[in-house]
Design an enzyme around this catalytic site. Structure first.
Site, PDB file in Angstrom:
ATOM      1  N   ASP A 190      -0.867  -4.937   5.903  1.00 25.95           N
ATOM      2  CA  ASP A 190      -1.802  -5.787   5.164  1.00 25.95           C
ATOM      3  C   ASP A 190      -1.403  -5.920   3.694  1.00 25.95           C
ATOM      4  O   ASP A 190      -0.783  -5.024   3.116  1.00 25.95           O
ATOM      5  CB  ASP A 190      -3.221  -5.204   5.254  1.00 25.95           C
ATOM      6  CG  ASP A 190      -3.263  -3.752   4.793  1.00 25.95           C
ATOM      7  OD1 ASP A 190      -2.361  -2.983   5.189  1.00 25.95           O
ATOM      8  OD2 ASP A 190      -4.174  -3.387   4.027  1.00 25.95           O
ATOM      9  N   GLU A 191      -1.769  -7.026   3.123  1.00 19.00           N
ATOM     10  CA  GLU A 191      -1.778  -7.208   1.675  1.00 19.00           C
ATOM     11  C   GLU A 191      -0.473  -6.830   0.958  1.00 19.00           C
ATOM     12  O   GLU A 191      -0.505  -6.169  -0.074  1.00 19.00           O
ATOM     13  CB  GLU A 191      -2.936  -6.403   1.063  1.00 19.00           C
ATOM     14  CG  GLU A 191      -4.282  -6.871   1.587  1.00 19.00           C
ATOM     15  CD  GLU A 191      -5.431  -5.969   1.167  1.00 19.00           C
ATOM     16  OE1 GLU A 191      -6.510  -6.504   0.928  1.00 19.00           O
ATOM     17  OE2 GLU A 191      -5.267  -4.738   1.106  1.00 19.00           O
ATOM     18  N   ALA A 192       0.654  -7.281   1.512  1.00 20.79           N
ATOM     19  CA  ALA A 192       1.925  -7.066   0.804  1.00 20.79           C
ATOM     20  C   ALA A 192       2.149  -8.289  -0.083  1.00 20.79           C
ATOM     21  O   ALA A 192       3.066  -9.083   0.136  1.00 20.79           O
ATOM     22  CB  ALA A 192       3.057  -6.880   1.810  1.00 20.79           C
ATOM     23  N   HIS A 193       1.289  -8.431  -1.083  1.00 21.45           N
ATOM     24  CA  HIS A 193       1.227  -9.691  -1.831  1.00 21.45           C
ATOM     25  C   HIS A 193       2.466  -9.989  -2.668  1.00 21.45           C
ATOM     26  O   HIS A 193       2.657 -11.120  -3.089  1.00 21.45           O
ATOM     27  CB  HIS A 193      -0.001  -9.707  -2.759  1.00 21.45           C
ATOM     28  CG  HIS A 193      -1.297  -9.662  -2.018  1.00 21.45           C
ATOM     29  ND1 HIS A 193      -1.467 -10.248  -0.775  1.00 21.45           N
ATOM     30  CD2 HIS A 193      -2.501  -9.112  -2.327  1.00 21.45           C
ATOM     31  CE1 HIS A 193      -2.706 -10.060  -0.357  1.00 21.45           C
ATOM     32  NE2 HIS A 193      -3.357  -9.366  -1.274  1.00 21.45           N
TER      33      HIS A 193
ATOM     34  N   HIS B  44       0.841  -1.213   0.000  1.00 22.09           N
ATOM     35  CA  HIS B  44       0.000   0.000   0.000  1.00 22.09           C
ATOM     36  C   HIS B  44       0.872   1.258   0.000  1.00 22.09           C
ATOM     37  O   HIS B  44       0.561   2.247   0.662  1.00 22.09           O
ATOM     38  CB  HIS B  44      -0.953   0.000   1.209  1.00 22.09           C
ATOM     39  CG  HIS B  44      -2.028  -1.044   1.110  1.00 22.09           C
ATOM     40  ND1 HIS B  44      -3.233  -0.822   0.482  1.00 22.09           N
ATOM     41  CD2 HIS B  44      -2.079  -2.324   1.555  1.00 22.09           C
ATOM     42  CE1 HIS B  44      -3.975  -1.929   0.553  1.00 22.09           C
ATOM     43  NE2 HIS B  44      -3.302  -2.857   1.187  1.00 22.09           N
TER      44      HIS B  44
END
Ligand code: TNX
Length: 545
Positions: free
Chosen positions: A361-364, A298
């Protein structure tokens, strides 16, 4: 969705139906007595010492969030008149401050002077008292309404403030008018309230990165939170689409990183003074600001401003879409940690509250190992700057530092297991289940606003859960509280945001504040509906459901 004329009609119908109760509205319009028992009304401008019978249009049981205990007293309704004073104990600066706050709330609609003075209260007065043992815990209060006057008591200032919000909510809805309203008996229902919160942390997370909100707009949300006894405002300050807070020594974050938002538009940012002023305003409302700098994912806006924070030596383009998970800081680079030290150091110094939220979150694009290595160092930076770590529950996949708070958001068995594991070794948990309190979920199919990855969340769904049992394997003792979240990918401004927030914020308020025994969908339905005339009069947008 509706034409202006139709909307106006809905407002009128809603007012008439839910108003100060049907009888209260009828009585107000016709000049008759309000309620069934009253035979006369007290005149707000009466100077007579004789006490005329009054009858309140609200009931103690209308309060949102539902209190621990409400004991109505028949025949003990009380009316605020032009004679009323707000009385506070000598030497209690905090009570005097709350008195001024209350006076400011009540003066516009009533037109009364309501002087705030030291001393004990008489039968026409409101007394605000802070004394040890007066109520349970730092946020508890007791409210007594009867022929001898009104008294709000608390052991600490926050409790007094919450008691004042209850008092405000028990007055007729017209009290919300920004201009003087005549002919309303400003009555309060007789009886006593004894109250305190179920959970210590009661928050709303507001995403000002995807849609930029000005400090004044955010202050409006502080007011909303205060009404319903929330005590934390989590500000999501940075994301792929925008960086919203000035950082000294890193001018490009706001010169370049702030110039976009989701679905286009000019974006914007706050100076550090703007942020300080919002924090101070929140503190006046007994609300603690929790700043979030989301990382390592993000972070596209930061990478656009400072491409050297990425690993690959490339440049980045501003992002106005709504996908997640594609960006990441370079976790192996010392430059990244120097940057974070600068940013977190300044944010920590600007923030009196105990937490700095680091997202997570969401550090894909990162492997589990690289993610965990990053989170270890990022947490150490927060700790070094004297703050407690707060992060989304992905932190539980790495190693939360002692004292960390993990925020559970995605209803997912694997995530729940990781959070339960973290809780077993001491992590505290804030529950923000997307399928109940993500206020960016659409209410229903066909709605203009909101998304639906966690399912539609109608008002009943927002209410139908218990923070103590929401995360399998996480015991109530590990749950410090509840947070609703408003992500703003679909939001175009304050009215859109309020439409998503009201009425579902009240479900979160009851989950966070009210004892489990008070939970009852049918009763809640009536309670929140009874709030709508206040929102109409205060000019707050809400979903009519
Ligand atoms: C997931 S909640 C996200 C956000 C999105 C949101 C939309 C969380 C920690 N991450 O980036 O805005 O879904 O509902």
């Amino acid at each position: 969705m509706r034409t202006p004329a139709a909307r106006l009609l809905v407002v009128i119908v809603a007012l008439a139906l839910f108003g100060a109760g049907v009888w209260g509205v009828v009585s107000w319009l016709t000049g008759g007595s309000s309620g069934s028992g009253g035979s006369a009304r007290s005149s707000p401008s009466s100077t007579s010492e004789e006490r005329l019978p009054v009858s309140a249009s609200t009931r103690l049981s209308d309060l949102v969030p539902a209190p621990v205990r409400a004991q109505p007293a028949a025949g003990a309704d009380w009316a605020l008149t032009a004679k009323a004073r707000i009385r506070t104990a000598p030497g209690s600066a905090e009570a005097a401050r709350t008195g001024e706050y209350l006076a400011k709330l009540l003066r516009p609609a009533t037109g009364f002077d309501l002087p705030v003075q030291k001393g004990s209260g008489g039968a026409s007065d409101i007394a605000l008292v802070i004394e040890p043992g007066a109520a349970d815990g730092p946020e508890g209060y007791r409210l007594d309404i009867g022929p001898d006057g009104v008294t709000v008591r608390a052991a600490q200032p926050a409790g007094l403030f919450h008691g004042v919000q209850s008092l405000r909510q028990l007055l007729p809805p017209q009290i919300e008018s920004p201009t003087r309203v005549t002919g309303v008996p400003w009555a309060l229902p007789g009886g006593s309230i004894t109250d305190r919160p179920r959970f210590a942390y009661r928050g709303l997370s507001l995403d000002i990165a995807r849609h930029y909100f000005t400090p004044a707009e955010v202050r409006r949300f502080v007011d909303h939170l205060a009404r319903y006894k929330f005590n934390h405002l989590h500000l999501h300050l940075t994301d792929d689409q925008g960086w919203r807070i000035a950082i000294e020594g890193r001018p490009r974050l706001t010169e370049i990183g702030a110039a976009t938002q989701a679905r286009g538009g000019p974006g914007g940012f706050w100076t550090q003074d703007d942020y300080r002023a919002v924090v101070a305003y929140a503190a006046e409302h007994h609300i603690t600001v929790v700043p979030e700098i989301d990382m390592p994912g993000h972070t596209n806006a930061a990478l656009v401003a400072y491409p050297e924070l990425g690993c690959d030596g490339k440049t980045y383009e501003p992002y106005t879409g709504t996908q997640v998970g594609f960006s990441a800081l370079c976790v192996e680079s010392e430059e990244t940690y120097a940057f974070l030290d600068q940013v977190i150091g300044q944010i920590a110094a600007l923030t009196p509250g105990p937490y700095v939220h680091i997202g997570g979150d969401e550090a894909h694009t990162l492997s589990a190992e690289r993610y965990a290595a990053f989170m270890d160092r990022a947490q150490q930076i927060v700790v070094r700057h004297g703050k407690r770590v707060m992060a989304w529950n992905q932190l539980a996949d790495a190693t939360p530092v002692p004292g960390a708070v993990v925020e559970y958001w995605r209803p997912d068995a694997r995530d729940a297991e990781a959070v339960a594991r973290a809780a077993r070794v001491g992590a505290q948990v804030v529950v923000a289940p997307a399928d109940h309190v993500y206020l960016d979920m659409a209410y229903a199919p066909g709605e203009r606003l909101g998304t639906k990855w966690a399912g539609f969340v109608d008002v009943e769904q927002s209410y139908a859960w218990d923070p103590a049992t929401n995360v399998p394997g996480v015991p109530e003792e590990s749950v410090i509280g509840v947070e609703a979240a408003l992500w703003t990918e679909t939001v175009g401004g304050v009215a859109d945001a309020e439409y998503l927030v009201f009425p579902r914020l009240l479900s979160a308020a009851e989950a966070a504040w009210s004892p489990r025994e008070t939970h009852d969908w049918q009763a809640f339905r009536a309670r929140w509906a009874a709030q709508t005339p206040r929102w109409d009069i205060a000019g707050i947008t809400y979903a009519r459901r």
